[in-house]
Motif scaffolding. Structure first.
Motif, PDB file in Angstrom:
ATOM      1  N   ASP A 221       0.821  -1.206   0.000  1.00 50.78           N
ATOM      2  CA  ASP A 221       0.000   0.000   0.000  1.00 50.78           C
ATOM      3  C   ASP A 221       0.860   1.263   0.000  1.00 50.78           C
ATOM      4  O   ASP A 221       0.337   2.366  -0.134  1.00 50.78           O
ATOM      5  N   LYS A 222       2.180   1.097   0.094  1.00 55.00           N
ATOM      6  CA  LYS A 222       3.089   2.243   0.182  1.00 55.00           C
ATOM      7  C   LYS A 222       4.026   2.374  -1.013  1.00 55.00           C
ATOM      8  O   LYS A 222       4.582   3.446  -1.238  1.00 55.00           O
ATOM      9  N   TYR A 223       4.238   1.291  -1.760  1.00 59.09           N
ATOM     10  CA  TYR A 223       5.192   1.369  -2.861  1.00 59.09           C
ATOM     11  C   TYR A 223       5.024   0.213  -3.832  1.00 59.09           C
ATOM     12  O   TYR A 223       4.360  -0.782  -3.537  1.00 59.09           O
ATOM     13  N   LEU A 239       7.072   5.228  -5.103  1.00 66.57           N
ATOM     14  CA  LEU A 239       6.473   5.425  -3.790  1.00 66.57           C
ATOM     15  C   LEU A 239       5.088   6.044  -3.927  1.00 66.57           C
ATOM     16  O   LEU A 239       4.864   6.899  -4.796  1.00 66.57           O
ATOM     17  N   ARG A 240       4.181   5.626  -3.069  1.00 67.08           N
ATOM     18  CA  ARG A 240       2.856   6.236  -3.051  1.00 67.08           C
ATOM     19  C   ARG A 240       3.008   7.726  -2.752  1.00 67.08           C
ATOM     20  O   ARG A 240       3.715   8.113  -1.807  1.00 67.08           O
ATOM     21  N   SER A 242       2.681  11.390  -1.267  1.00 70.68           N
ATOM     22  CA  SER A 242       2.338  11.793   0.098  1.00 70.68           C
ATOM     23  C   SER A 242       0.900  12.283   0.176  1.00 70.68           C
ATOM     24  O   SER A 242       0.227  12.102   1.195  1.00 70.68           O
TER      25      SER A 242
END
Length: 292
Positions: A221-223, A239-240, A242
Motif C-alpha cells: 500500500d506504500k510502494y 512510492l505512493r 504523500s
C-alpha cells in the motif's frame, strides 16, 4: 485487534435457612472482552526483512500439455486495443503448453482482416499486494515489430476505464530496441498518453532474448518496486504520493495478470514491422504470487 482475557470465577451457593453451605461448587468460565479502541499492530513495509516470510499463495508452473482454464482466459479481437496494434488475438492456435513452459506465439497470417495473429491471456484470479514474479524468455532477436508484455490491470476497468483503473507493467519489450526491458506504472495522473507515465526507461539486459529472467514487483500500500532476477536488483521504485488519491494511486485494490505479444502499434511498430521475424515466441516458465 488486541484481546484481553479474564477468567471469572463463578461460585454456586446453596442457601439454607439460618446457615450457608461451606462446600460451594466452583465453576470456571472464560470471557473474551474486545477493546476496539486499540489500533492493530502493523509491520513496517520498508523493513529490509519485510518480505522474508511471504508465502506462496498462487502460481501457474505450466506443467502438462494444456492451458489451465481455471487460471486463464483468452481476450480476443483485432480492434487495435487503443494502440493501433495490427494483430488479431485468437483463442486457439497461438498458445502451446509443453516442456514446462507456456508459449505465446505471434504469427504472420491473415485472419478476419488482420495480417497477424497472436494471443492475449488474462488471469481469472485477482490479487491485491504481494511479491509478484514471472520468469520468462522474450522472443529471439530477429527484427522490428513485436511488443511482448507481462502486466496487470485494475479489476474495475470496465467501470472506470483506462487509465483510471491503473496499470502495472511488470515487463515490456519492443523488438526495435533489443537488449532492453521497460518497467512502467500508469494511472489517471501518470500515463503515456499525457507523457507523464512513471517509468524506468530502457533498462539494459543483454541476454533478454537468449535467456529466461525473473521479472518481479514488490507491491504494498506504500510502494511498488520492480526488479530483475533478485529483490536487491531494483530498477524502478515508485512510492505512493504523500498526497494520494484515485488519480495518482489506484493501486490498493485487486488487479489481474495479462500476458501477450502485440504486433506493431504506436510503440511496438514505431519503426515498422519486419515480416521475416515470424513466428515470434515468448516463453513463460511460471507466474507466482507471494503474500504476507
Amino acid at each position: 485487534m488486541l484481546k484481553y482475557r479474564f477468567t471469572i470465577l463463578l461460585f454456586s451457593f446453596s442457601l439454607l435457612v439460618g446457615s450457608c453451605q461451606s462446600s460451594a461448587d466452583m465453576e470456571d468460565q472464560e470471557v473474551v472482552v474486545q477493546n476496539e479502541n486499540i489500533p492493530p499492530v502493523t509491520e513496517d513495509v520498508f523493513a529490509s526483512d519485510y518480505w522474508d516470510d511471504a508465502e506462496l499463495v498462487w502460481s501457474d508452473e505450466f506443467d502438462g500439455t494444456t492451458l489451465s482454464e481455471e487460471n486463464w482466459k483468452f481476450e480476443t479481437g483485432n480492434n487495435g486495443w487503443g494502440n493501433n496494434e495490427l494483430q488479431n488475438y485468437l483463442d486457439n492456435g497461438n498458445v502451446e503448453v509443453s516442456s514446462g513452459t507456456l508459449k505465446i506465439i505471434a504469427k504472420k497470417e491473415s485472419v478476419e482482416g488482420s495480417n497477424y495473429t497472436s494471443a492475449r491471456l488474462n488471469s481469472i484470479k485477482e490479487f491485491t499486494f504481494g511479491k509478484i514474479e514471472i520468469r520468462a524468455k522474450i522472443p529471439d532477436d530477429k527484427g522490428k515489430g513485436i511488443w511482448p508484455a507481462l502486466w496487470m490491470l485494475g479489476n474495475d476497468i470496465n467501470n472506470v476505464g483506462w487509465p483510471a483503473c491503473g496499470e502495472i507493467d511488470i515487463m515490456e519489450y519492443v523488438s526495435f530496441s533489443p537488449n532492453e526491458v521497460h518497467f512502467t506504472v500508469h494511472s489517471e495522473a501518470n500515463n503515456h498518453v499525457k507523457g507523464t507515465q512513471i517509468t524506468s526507461g530502457p533498462v539494459p539486459l543483454e541476454t533478454i532474448e537468449e535467456e529466461f529472467h525473473t521479472y518481479g514487483v514488490l507491491w504494498t500500500d506504500k510502494y511498488m518496486k520492480f526488479y530483475i532476477d533478485s529483490e536487491d536488483n531494483i530498477k524502478l521504485n515508485f512510492l505512493r504520493p504523500s498526497i494520494s488519491n484515485s488519480d495518482n494511486w489506484p493501486f490498493s485494490k485487486p488487479f489481474y495478470f495479462l500476458m501477450n505479444i502485440a504486433v506493431g502499434g504506436n510503440w511496438g511498430g514505431l519503426e515498422g514491422v519486419d515480416d521475416t521475424i515470424f513466428p515470434a515466441i515468448m516463453e513463460v516458465d511460471y507466474v507466482r504470487v507471494y503474500q504476507k
